[in-house]
Design an enzyme around this catalytic site. Sequence first.
Site, PDB file in Angstrom:
ATOM      1  CB  THR A   1     -59.602 -84.706  16.344  1.00  0.00           C
ATOM      2  OG1 THR A   1     -58.267 -85.147  16.214  1.00  0.00           O
ATOM      3  CG2 THR A   1     -60.424 -84.666  15.025  1.00  0.00           C
TER       4      THR A   1
ATOM      5  CE1 TYR B   1     -61.495 -89.335  14.542  1.00  0.00           C
ATOM      6  CE2 TYR B   1     -59.772 -88.359  14.506  1.00  0.00           C
ATOM      7  CZ  TYR B   1     -60.850 -88.924  15.324  1.00  0.00           C
ATOM      8  OH  TYR B   1     -61.183 -88.441  16.594  1.00  0.00           O
TER       9      TYR B   1
HETATM   10  N1  NAD Z   1     -59.068 -90.934  22.116  1.00  0.00           N
HETATM   11  C1  NAD Z   1     -58.355 -89.912  21.652  1.00  0.00           C
HETATM   12  O1  NAD Z   1     -57.442 -89.811  21.870  1.00  0.00           O
HETATM   13  C2  NAD Z   1     -59.389 -88.739  20.752  1.00  0.00           C
HETATM   14  C3  NAD Z   1     -58.849 -87.735  20.474  1.00  0.00           C
HETATM   15  C4  NAD Z   1     -59.521 -86.707  19.686  1.00  0.00           C
HETATM   16  C5  NAD Z   1     -60.940 -86.902  19.405  1.00  0.00           C
HETATM   17  N2  NAD Z   1     -61.472 -87.961  19.977  1.00  0.00           N
HETATM   18  C6  NAD Z   1     -63.079 -88.280  19.936  1.00  0.00           C
HETATM   19  O2  NAD Z   1     -63.588 -88.488  21.099  1.00  0.00           O
HETATM   20  C7  NAD Z   1     -64.630 -89.064  20.801  1.00  0.00           C
HETATM   21  C8  NAD Z   1     -64.667 -90.147  21.983  1.00  0.00           C
HETATM   22  O3  NAD Z   1     -63.355 -90.954  21.796  1.00  0.00           O
HETATM   23  P1  NAD Z   1     -63.014 -92.468  22.785  1.00  0.00           P
HETATM   24  O4  NAD Z   1     -61.597 -92.344  22.848  1.00  0.00           O
HETATM   25  O5  NAD Z   1     -63.979 -92.195  24.133  1.00  0.00           O
HETATM   26  O6  NAD Z   1     -63.713 -93.605  21.819  1.00  0.00           O
HETATM   27  P2  NAD Z   1     -64.664 -94.929  22.257  1.00  0.00           P
HETATM   28  O7  NAD Z   1     -64.715 -95.696  21.071  1.00  0.00           O
HETATM   29  O8  NAD Z   1     -64.221 -95.371  23.436  1.00  0.00           O
HETATM   30  O9  NAD Z   1     -66.104 -94.253  22.455  1.00  0.00           O
HETATM   31  C9  NAD Z   1     -66.938 -93.870  21.427  1.00  0.00           C
HETATM   32  C10 NAD Z   1     -68.220 -94.188  21.795  1.00  0.00           C
HETATM   33  O10 NAD Z   1     -69.025 -93.813  20.676  1.00  0.00           O
HETATM   34  C11 NAD Z   1     -69.982 -95.064  20.544  1.00  0.00           C
HETATM   35  N3  NAD Z   1     -70.701 -94.943  19.145  1.00  0.00           N
HETATM   36  C12 NAD Z   1     -70.046 -95.041  18.245  1.00  0.00           C
HETATM   37  N4  NAD Z   1     -70.663 -94.746  17.010  1.00  0.00           N
HETATM   38  C13 NAD Z   1     -71.943 -94.518  17.664  1.00  0.00           C
HETATM   39  C14 NAD Z   1     -73.430 -94.135  17.053  1.00  0.00           C
HETATM   40  N5  NAD Z   1     -73.492 -94.023  15.630  1.00  0.00           N
HETATM   41  N6  NAD Z   1     -74.207 -93.895  17.847  1.00  0.00           N
HETATM   42  C15 NAD Z   1     -74.230 -94.101  19.015  1.00  0.00           C
HETATM   43  N7  NAD Z   1     -72.726 -94.387  19.711  1.00  0.00           N
HETATM   44  C16 NAD Z   1     -71.952 -94.638  18.873  1.00  0.00           C
HETATM   45  C17 NAD Z   1     -69.277 -96.388  20.751  1.00  0.00           C
HETATM   46  O11 NAD Z   1     -69.883 -97.337  21.041  1.00  0.00           O
HETATM   47  C18 NAD Z   1     -68.309 -96.076  22.055  1.00  0.00           C
HETATM   48  O12 NAD Z   1     -68.976 -96.286  23.430  1.00  0.00           O
HETATM   49  C19 NAD Z   1     -64.642 -89.620  19.868  1.00  0.00           C
HETATM   50  O13 NAD Z   1     -65.610 -88.819  19.053  1.00  0.00           O
HETATM   51  C20 NAD Z   1     -63.355 -89.195  19.178  1.00  0.00           C
HETATM   52  O14 NAD Z   1     -63.230 -88.938  17.835  1.00  0.00           O
HETATM   53  C21 NAD Z   1     -60.785 -88.988  20.830  1.00  0.00           C
HETATM   54  O1  UPG Z   2     -48.449 -99.603  18.418  1.00  0.00           O
HETATM   55  C1  UPG Z   2     -48.365 -98.392  18.163  1.00  0.00           C
HETATM   56  C2  UPG Z   2     -49.452 -97.375  18.227  1.00  0.00           C
HETATM   57  C3  UPG Z   2     -49.048 -96.114  17.939  1.00  0.00           C
HETATM   58  N1  UPG Z   2     -47.977 -95.714  17.423  1.00  0.00           N
HETATM   59  C4  UPG Z   2     -47.559 -94.398  17.222  1.00  0.00           C
HETATM   60  O2  UPG Z   2     -48.031 -93.689  18.406  1.00  0.00           O
HETATM   61  C5  UPG Z   2     -48.393 -92.236  17.993  1.00  0.00           C
HETATM   62  C6  UPG Z   2     -49.717 -91.925  18.567  1.00  0.00           C
HETATM   63  O3  UPG Z   2     -50.739 -93.075  18.136  1.00  0.00           O
HETATM   64  P1  UPG Z   2     -52.241 -93.276  18.505  1.00  0.00           P
HETATM   65  O4  UPG Z   2     -52.200 -93.412  20.004  1.00  0.00           O
HETATM   66  O5  UPG Z   2     -52.864 -94.208  17.787  1.00  0.00           O
HETATM   67  O6  UPG Z   2     -52.872 -91.779  18.680  1.00  0.00           O
HETATM   68  P2  UPG Z   2     -53.287 -90.936  16.965  1.00  0.00           P
HETATM   69  O7  UPG Z   2     -53.211 -91.781  15.797  1.00  0.00           O
HETATM   70  O8  UPG Z   2     -52.114 -89.864  17.135  1.00  0.00           O
HETATM   71  O9  UPG Z   2     -54.556 -90.418  17.346  1.00  0.00           O
HETATM   72  C7  UPG Z   2     -55.249 -90.075  18.457  1.00  0.00           C
HETATM   73  O10 UPG Z   2     -55.170 -88.558  18.640  1.00  0.00           O
HETATM   74  C8  UPG Z   2     -55.702 -87.777  17.578  1.00  0.00           C
HETATM   75  C9  UPG Z   2     -55.455 -86.684  18.032  1.00  0.00           C
HETATM   76  O11 UPG Z   2     -54.151 -86.136  18.135  1.00  0.00           O
HETATM   77  C10 UPG Z   2     -57.102 -88.290  17.796  1.00  0.00           C
HETATM   78  O12 UPG Z   2     -58.043 -87.481  16.955  1.00  0.00           O
HETATM   79  C11 UPG Z   2     -57.475 -89.734  17.570  1.00  0.00           C
HETATM   80  O13 UPG Z   2     -58.805 -89.866  17.536  1.00  0.00           O
HETATM   81  C12 UPG Z   2     -56.845 -90.384  18.423  1.00  0.00           C
HETATM   82  O14 UPG Z   2     -56.939 -91.733  17.943  1.00  0.00           O
HETATM   83  C13 UPG Z   2     -48.447 -92.335  16.523  1.00  0.00           C
HETATM   84  O15 UPG Z   2     -47.238 -91.839  16.042  1.00  0.00           O
HETATM   85  C14 UPG Z   2     -48.379 -93.801  16.231  1.00  0.00           C
HETATM   86  O16 UPG Z   2     -47.798 -94.143  14.795  1.00  0.00           O
HETATM   87  C15 UPG Z   2     -46.847 -96.642  17.513  1.00  0.00           C
HETATM   88  O17 UPG Z   2     -45.824 -96.454  17.215  1.00  0.00           O
HETATM   89  N2  UPG Z   2     -47.105 -98.082  17.713  1.00  0.00           N
END
Ligand code: NAD
Ligand code: UPG
Length: 341
Positions: free
Chosen positions: A120, A144
């Site tokens: 991330t 995180y």
């Molecule tokens: N969504 C974003 O913007 C974002 C940004 C940066 C990194 N990531 C990373 O990408 C990955 C996927 O994120 P996502 O947005 O799809 O989240 P998500 O919550 O939709 O998916 C995570 C999945 O992992 C499963 N899980 C959690 N803990 C587990 C465990 N111990 N064993 C087995 N399964 C488990 C959950 O049930 C879920 O299906 C995460 O590792 C997250 O940190 C996401």
């Molecule tokens: O109701 C809301 C939700 C979010 N935000 C803002 O929107 C921005 C983006 O927030 P969000 O969509 O929650 O994403 P992040 O907190 O930036 O984190 C995401 O992006 C990261 C990488 O940049 C990943 O590591 C995380 O898993 C993922 O949740 C941030 O400034 C928040 O404060 C608001 O103002 N209002």
Amino acid sequence: MTSSNVLVTGGAGYIGSHMILALRDAGRPVVVLDDLSTGLAAAVPAGVPLVRGCVGDADLVTSIARTYRVGAIVHFAGSIVVPDSVADPMAYYLNNTVRSRELISAAVAVGVRNFVFSSTAAVYGEASAEPLGEDTPLAPVSPYGASKLMTERMLADAGLAYGLRYAALRYFNVAGADPLGRAGQSGGRATHLIKLAAQAAVGLRAGLDCFGDDYPTRDGTCVRDYIHVSDLVQAHMLALGHLEGGGPNLVANCGYGFGASVREVIGAMKRASGVDFPVRPAPRRAGDPAALVADATRLRETLGWVARHDDLDGIVASALAWERRLAETRRPAFTAAMGHA
Ligand SMILES: NC(=O)c1ccc[n+]([C@@H]2O[C@H](COP(=O)([O-])OP(=O)(O)OC[C@H]3O[C@@H](n4cnc5c(N)ncnc54)[C@H](O)[C@@H]3O)[C@@H](O)[C@H]2O)c1
Ligand SMILES: O=c1ccn([C@@H]2O[C@H](COP(=O)(O)OP(=O)(O)O[C@H]3O[C@H](CO)[C@@H](O)[C@H](O)[C@H]3O)[C@@H](O)[C@H]2O)c(=O)[nH]1
């Protein structure tokens, strides 16, 4: 092309479910390990084996690897909400760091060679430069980010000591949905800005809080580099091919190199939906850096990655289309539950 199975951990979640589609589209056999803590079994396409369990269960991982002849692991499973990690850091170190350690150990012991990891942008912390290259000092400001950085470190050490081949992909903010409408962000508790804005646009919530308007950014709200989930998944497909083809271990940012502010995202959602939902000013949220924008040169140059969906309006429109689809499928169940069926 290799025919060994790819184990997708967290495949019932948002990004993992898109990865499964990409692997299947490429003709690769897949098996999923997910504890369904935030994911949904329904997000795993029919015909793909789903093992319900924890990535920290080394015996289970070993058994899956043997049964399905797993040659590579793509590790999405984890806990992902930045403010939750501030409130309960030990839960994040357990689920993201300790359980990843078990998974990596099991992979090494059973002979899985290739490993792609969801890291991330949160590993960088308060960004001093913009855009951020991979050599920016790593100083996470949230548990995180720290929990993910420790897993990167374990992979680097396991690579040196045991020859594990890995790619750690540092995602910036992932958003949007499969352009063919086969998958999207469905999990129960939404916290991401674009998902919440889409829910406000379809009337699932009364409005949206804007967390902080006094950041040192162009309009005072936080800036993020929103990457479409299909472009992100394509980076994983290329990273997997790179490792399987003998390429060196890799740490790479995944983003577009430009950001959008919270206000700009809200404006895009209002335009796409035609709905002027209320937006309330709210205090800053714990653990939020002011701006996170990727320098994705390495991803492009090492893997030949090309962005195909790098347009905020398109990202927002695909998230909205998925939210509308969810609202349509929920409506009959809701009506039945209310006794109006
Ligand atoms: N969504 C974003 O913007 C974002 C940004 C940066 C990194 N990531 C990373 O990408 C990955 C996927 O994120 P996502 O947005 O799809 O989240 P998500 O919550 O939709 O998916 C995570 C999945 O992992 C499963 N899980 C959690 N803990 C587990 C465990 N111990 N064993 C087995 N399964 C488990 C959950 O049930 C879920 O299906 C995460 O590792 C997250 O940190 C996401
Ligand atoms: O109701 C809301 C939700 C979010 N935000 C803002 O929107 C921005 C983006 O927030 P969000 O969509 O929650 O994403 P992040 O907190 O930036 O984190 C995401 O992006 C990261 C990488 O940049 C990943 O590591 C995380 O898993 C993922 O949740 C941030 O400034 C928040 O404060 C608001 O103002 N209002």
